[in-house]
Every structure is written in C-alpha cells, then in structure tokens.
Write an enzyme that holds these catalytic residues in place. Structure first.
Site, PDB file in Angstrom:
ATOM      1  N   ASP A 142     -15.035  -4.599  -2.162  1.00 42.14           N
ATOM      2  CA  ASP A 142     -14.959  -4.652  -0.710  1.00 42.14           C
ATOM      3  C   ASP A 142     -16.377  -4.818  -0.180  1.00 42.14           C
ATOM      4  O   ASP A 142     -17.274  -4.044  -0.531  1.00 42.14           O
ATOM      5  CB  ASP A 142     -14.359  -3.363  -0.149  1.00 42.14           C
ATOM      6  CG  ASP A 142     -12.930  -3.140  -0.603  1.00 42.14           C
ATOM      7  OD1 ASP A 142     -12.248  -4.135  -0.931  1.00 42.14           O
ATOM      8  OD2 ASP A 142     -12.480  -1.976  -0.620  1.00 42.14           O
ATOM      9  N   ASP A 185       0.858  -1.179   0.000  1.00 43.27           N
ATOM     10  CA  ASP A 185       0.000   0.000   0.000  1.00 43.27           C
ATOM     11  C   ASP A 185       0.896   1.231   0.000  1.00 43.27           C
ATOM     12  O   ASP A 185       1.825   1.332   0.827  1.00 43.27           O
ATOM     13  CB  ASP A 185      -0.888   0.018   1.239  1.00 43.27           C
ATOM     14  CG  ASP A 185      -1.974  -1.049   1.202  1.00 43.27           C
ATOM     15  OD1 ASP A 185      -2.023  -1.810   0.207  1.00 43.27           O
ATOM     16  OD2 ASP A 185      -2.760  -1.124   2.160  1.00 43.27           O
TER      17      ASP A 185
END
Length: 251
Positions: free
Chosen positions: A133, A11
């Site tokens: 998600d 990330d």
C-alpha cells in the site's frame, strides 16, 4: 497484446463481509451476505481467483477470520488469495495449511523484507504476494505504508521492489491508498510506471474502481489483474466482467 482479469474481493470482519473507507475501521459498511455464498457467486460468474482480506487479523494479529477463509477455500475450485495479519512464519504456515493458495504479505514486506525473501525461497514465489500500500511522496516517489497505513517505510516503493524482486518476488499487489474505497478510478500513473519498470512481475491493481470504464482505463496500463470489491458488491460493476479478459497494453 496481454490481457487483464478482474479479481473479486471480499473484506472480512467478525465473520461477515464489510468494506472500509480509506482503511478506517470506524467507516465500515456491512453487507448482509454469507461470505461463502458470495464467494461461490463470484466463482459461478467466471472469476479465475478470489481475493480475501482478514481485517480482524490485520488489526489485531492472530488468526482472525481464518476459519471463514478456510471454509471459502474448501467451497471453491478456483485459487484463493488472502492477506491480513501475518506476523511470523507460523502465521504464514497456518494460512497455507488452511487452503489459501497465495498469502498476501503487507507490513512485513515494508518492515522486514529480508524475512519475506527467506520465505520466498522456502515456500516459492507462487505462494506469496507482496501487498504494498503506497501513498504519493515528494519528487514523484511512492512511499510504502505499514501498520494500517499509520507507518511509513524507510525506502520508496521502487527501492523496496528491487530488493524483493532480487529475492524472487513474482506477484505484486499494489494499492494507491488515496484512491482506496473512493470509486473514482485507479492510480493509473502508478501502474504504468510499475509495468514499465518490471515487465516480468505479475502486477495486480487495487483501489478506486467504481464503474466499468475504470476497468478499461487500468487495463491499459498493462497490469495482469485488477481487484474489485465494493463496486461488485453494490452492482456498480456487473458480475459478467469476471468472465472477461480486458485487453491491456503490451508489457
């Protein structure tokens, strides 16, 4: 018998490697690592593909860490998959032009699935990943989330997937957000249902991996790959898993 690969993840925020807990930008862990060097280390350890998330672009739009992602893609010989911040076709094209092999689309899949279907037709199913998600809803439903998990979709996961799959979707990255960053194991019930319903989708699991045993558990659901971020960075899962293919359940 099929097998599952482990997909290392980085990330990116402000050009560096970070992790967020439960997607919260105020709960950030920053690692003193060069993104390019860490990506090379994963490739050298046997990774078959690298997953990148541009947290700045995901929050603010624009190109965020695209220069860093392009440098990573240029430094590696394995494919790079990256998501975060695509708002329109120009943003998708810039990422493909920067050397990203597969672009992960999240909120757009939830908000504008017909737009994504058009891109699947234009760019091909190997260039786009639906990054969905989800959180548990009533009656065993899974509800896709958008806008950094602050906005719920109008239809449940399986209704949305029926539309995307009819439009050519091949690659799915699905995360049970209640487990993301918690290191307590993956959402195995979710992945068992996905692989049973859609045996021809290439499903990537994500979220919750904290130790090697968790990888064996998620492999048993039949997914094709499992994304691991924090656990690899912190040594909870050894790098040698990247060179392995874990036995998984028959599709």
């Amino acid at each position: 018998m099929t097998s599952m690969i482990v997909i290392p993840a980085l990330d990116l925020r402000d050009g560096g490697v970070v992790r967020l807990q439960q997607g919260d930008y105020q709960r950030e862990t920053r690692y003193a690592l060069s993104p390019v060097d860490q990506a090379r280390a994963y490739q050298d350890a046997g990774a078959e593909i690298l997953h990148l998330v541009d947290l700045d672009a995901a929050r603010d739009g624009g190109d965020g860490n695209l220069d860093t992602i392009a440098a990573i893609a240029e430094a590696l010989s394995i494919p790079v998959q990256a998501g975060g911040g695509v708002r329109d076709e120009a943003g998708l094209a810039r990422r493909l032009d920067a050397g990203i092999d597969r672009v992960v689309l999240g909120s757009l899949c939830v908000r504008s699935p017909d737009l994504v279907i058009g891109w699947l037709e234009r760019y091909g199913p190997e260039r786009i990943v639906a990054g969905l998600d989800v959180r548990p809803g009533d009656g065993g439903r899974w509800i896709p989330q958008a806008a950094g998990w602050t906005e719920a979709g109008d239809e449940d996961l399986f209704a949305l997937l029926e539309r995307l799959k009819a439009g050519g979707l091949r690659h799915l990255l699905c995360t049970d957000i209640t487990r993301d960053g918690m290191l307590t194991g993956s959402g195995r019930a979710l992945y068992r249902e996905l692989t049973a319903r859609y045996p021809d989708l290439v499903v990537q699991a994500s979220g919750g991996i904290g130790e090697p045993a968790h990888l064996a558990e998620v492999a048993a659901t039949g997914v094709a790959g499992c994304i691991v971020g924090r656990a690899l960075l912190e040594g909870r899962v050894p790098l040698d898993v990247l060179a392995e293919s874990l036995p998984s359940a028959p599709a």
